[in-house]
Design an enzyme around this catalytic site. Sequence first.
Site, PDB file in Angstrom:
ATOM      1  N   LYS A   1      90.432  32.813  16.385  1.00  0.00           N
ATOM      2  CA  LYS A   1      89.232  31.818  16.517  1.00  0.00           C
ATOM      3  C   LYS A   1      89.144  31.258  17.478  1.00  0.00           C
ATOM      4  O   LYS A   1      89.811  29.981  17.551  1.00  0.00           O
ATOM      5  CB  LYS A   1      89.322  31.039  15.347  1.00  0.00           C
TER       6      LYS A   1
ATOM      7  N   GLU B   1      81.725  25.548   8.509  1.00  0.00           N
ATOM      8  CA  GLU B   1      82.062  26.764   9.324  1.00  0.00           C
ATOM      9  C   GLU B   1      81.600  27.943   8.549  1.00  0.00           C
ATOM     10  O   GLU B   1      81.390  29.133   9.104  1.00  0.00           O
ATOM     11  CB  GLU B   1      83.933  26.866   9.113  1.00  0.00           C
TER      12      GLU B   1
ATOM     13  N   GLU C   1      94.203  34.939   7.019  1.00  0.00           N
ATOM     14  CA  GLU C   1      95.171  35.710   6.529  1.00  0.00           C
ATOM     15  C   GLU C   1      94.817  36.791   5.553  1.00  0.00           C
ATOM     16  O   GLU C   1      95.155  38.003   5.848  1.00  0.00           O
ATOM     17  CB  GLU C   1      96.175  34.740   5.980  1.00  0.00           C
TER      18      GLU C   1
END
Length: 120
Positions: free
Chosen positions: A100, A23, A75
């Site tokens: 996302k 990612e 967050e």
Amino acid sequence: MNAPLIFIEEMKVETIIGVSSWERALPQTLLIDLEMALPQITSTTTDAIGDTIDYGIVAARIKSITSNHTFKLLEPLAHLIIETLEKEFKSPWLKLKISKPQILPQVKAVGVIFEKGTRA
């Protein structure tokens, strides 16, 4: 009467985010939705940009934050954005959604929603 709101819907930003190394290998596209209460309601009668919150400046600030910071989780990114906007624009109430898209199979999007302050 509740304070007027401004909103930004589905703002696309690129940032490095994610827990997995795959990612974090390349920037990901996030979608940001924002609602902000105006600190004063005079914008409804004065028609002056100085009496409201300029969408363009807010969008540029969000882009700056997402371009200059990396996080593993959504967050802390959401927390930084909402705290920064509250401080800089004096909004008494904010609601921020960060999505996302297409990160999980068969799921349109995942994300977080933060709300802060009191909507007068």
